[in-house]
Design an enzyme around this catalytic site. Structure first.
Site, mmCIF file in Angstrom:
data_model
loop_
_atom_site.group_PDB
_atom_site.id
_atom_site.type_symbol
_atom_site.label_atom_id
_atom_site.label_comp_id
_atom_site.label_asym_id
_atom_site.label_seq_id
_atom_site.Cartn_x
_atom_site.Cartn_y
_atom_site.Cartn_z
ATOM 1 N N GLU A 121 75.931 -12.842 -14.904
ATOM 2 C CA GLU A 121 74.799 -13.689 -15.304
ATOM 3 C C GLU A 121 75.228 -15.124 -15.599
ATOM 4 O O GLU A 121 74.392 -15.990 -15.816
ATOM 5 C CB GLU A 121 74.135 -13.101 -16.556
ATOM 6 C CG GLU A 121 73.566 -11.706 -16.328
ATOM 7 C CD GLU A 121 73.241 -10.991 -17.634
ATOM 8 O OE1 GLU A 121 72.267 -10.240 -17.659
ATOM 9 O OE2 GLU A 121 73.968 -11.185 -18.632
ATOM 10 N N ASP A 142 65.145 -4.432 -12.727
ATOM 11 C CA ASP A 142 64.810 -3.002 -12.567
ATOM 12 C C ASP A 142 63.479 -2.686 -13.228
ATOM 13 O O ASP A 142 62.913 -3.507 -13.954
ATOM 14 C CB ASP A 142 65.914 -2.116 -13.170
ATOM 15 C CG ASP A 142 66.139 -2.421 -14.640
ATOM 16 O OD1 ASP A 142 66.937 -3.325 -14.935
ATOM 17 O OD2 ASP A 142 65.478 -1.791 -15.484
HETATM 18 N N1 SAH Z 1 78.337 -0.946 -18.736
HETATM 19 C C1 SAH Z 1 77.375 -1.907 -18.179
HETATM 20 C C2 SAH Z 1 76.188 -1.996 -19.096
HETATM 21 C C3 SAH Z 1 75.064 -2.887 -18.583
HETATM 22 S S1 SAH Z 1 73.710 -2.736 -19.659
HETATM 23 C C4 SAH Z 1 78.077 -3.254 -18.028
HETATM 24 O O1 SAH Z 1 78.931 -3.582 -18.846
HETATM 25 O O2 SAH Z 1 77.749 -3.998 -17.078
HETATM 26 C C5 SAH Z 1 72.491 -3.671 -18.868
HETATM 27 C C6 SAH Z 1 72.413 -5.137 -19.131
HETATM 28 O O3 SAH Z 1 71.328 -5.666 -18.435
HETATM 29 C C7 SAH Z 1 72.196 -5.508 -20.595
HETATM 30 O O4 SAH Z 1 72.889 -6.695 -20.895
HETATM 31 C C8 SAH Z 1 70.662 -5.707 -20.707
HETATM 32 O O5 SAH Z 1 70.336 -6.848 -21.474
HETATM 33 C C9 SAH Z 1 70.185 -5.879 -19.268
HETATM 34 N N2 SAH Z 1 69.157 -4.926 -18.800
HETATM 35 C C10 SAH Z 1 68.692 -4.928 -17.533
HETATM 36 N N3 SAH Z 1 67.779 -3.941 -17.360
HETATM 37 C C11 SAH Z 1 67.653 -3.298 -18.567
HETATM 38 C C12 SAH Z 1 66.877 -2.185 -19.000
HETATM 39 N N4 SAH Z 1 66.065 -1.528 -18.187
HETATM 40 N N5 SAH Z 1 67.006 -1.784 -20.297
HETATM 41 C C13 SAH Z 1 67.849 -2.439 -21.127
HETATM 42 N N6 SAH Z 1 68.617 -3.485 -20.742
HETATM 43 C C14 SAH Z 1 68.536 -3.929 -19.468
#
Ligand code: SAH
Length: 227
Positions: free
Chosen positions: A11, A196
């Site tokens: 990001e 998503d």
């Molecule tokens: N282990 C993974 C975790 C990613 S969590 C990693 O380190 O890449 C997902 C990230 O995207 C979080 O920062 C959150 O803010 C965002 N995000 C995107 N879609 C989301 C959803 N459906 N629910 C919660 N967070 C989401």
């Protein structure tokens, strides 16, 4: 100086590619990179996933760099049919959907101490971010953004958050940045590109869409900083 916080490298890297004269320092495990983007002084940080890392980063940034405003950017799940993958959500306010002391009579989402459920984002930032979205021709919707320490990927949890908070997007950091900014009286706004559907139907494609969506918010921020 504007502070910009993202949770993940994907990001932030596109934005940092445009930075001139970058200077890095690492404090409390977070690397802050300051410099100029489009002639504006900025300090950027990749905070990590979830509300604790986001709060730690925002507080450290405020104490160390005294930014005039903080923007939390990145990707999010959609909570409304009006936002699909690649669209942008701009926060009118932020809430914490996993904050719950309702068992002892409080409303769900109440942040005790400041006694608020919704923390309002800065109106000028909202207006300028929406104007930048319009300038690059990307659909942006303003509304409440809900944060919690979970990846939302089921119809049940999605419906709970939508019904309880009337939120338009869910993610894991924005409301923590918002709470820290609120108590420090620093204007903030959360800007998220939709990656998503937050109901489990698109999460297998999440990494691909997250990359695409992140590029969208970077494009918008570049336009915002040029403005
Ligand atoms: N282990 C993974 C975790 C990613 S969590 C990693 O380190 O890449 C997902 C990230 O995207 C979080 O920062 C959150 O803010 C965002 N995000 C995107 N879609 C989301 C959803 N459906 N629910 C919660 N967070 C989401």
């Amino acid at each position: 100086m504007i502070g910009i916080i993202a949770a993940m490298n994907v990001e932030m890297e596109g934005l940092r590619a445009h930075m001139e004269n970058p200077v890095s320092e690492t404090v409390s495990g977070v690397t802050f990179v300051r410099g100029t983007i489009a002639g504006r002084e900025v300090v950027t940080a990749v905070c990590g996933i979830g509300k604790v890392f986001a709060a730690l980063c925002a507080q450290t940034m405020i104490l160390r760099y005294a930014p005039e405003a903080v923007i939390n950017t990145g990707v999010a799940g959609t909570l409304t049919n009006e936002l699909t993958i690649g669209n942008l959500a701009v926060s009118s306010c932020v809430v914490q959907h996993d904050m719950d002391t309702s068992a002892i009579g409080d409303p769900v989402g109440l942040i005790s101490g400041i006694n608020k459920i919704e923390i309002p984002a800065d109106r000028t930032l909202i207006r300028r971010l929406c104007a930048a979205a319009q300038a690059i021709g990307v659909r942006a919707l303003t509304g409440c953004i809900a944060s919690g320490d979970q990846f939302v990927a089921s119809p049940g949890r999605k419906t709970f958050i939508t019904d309880t908070f009337s939120a338009i997007a869910c993610e894991m950091e924005g409301a923590a940045v918002g709470q820290v900014c609120y108590v420090n009286q620093v204007p903030f706004c959360v800007l998220r590109a939709i990656s998503d559907s937050a109901d489990g139907s698109s999460h297998m494609d999440y990494p691909v869409f997250a990359q695409m969506a992140a590029e969208q918010s970077v494009r918008l921020l570049l336009t915002f900083l040029q403005g």
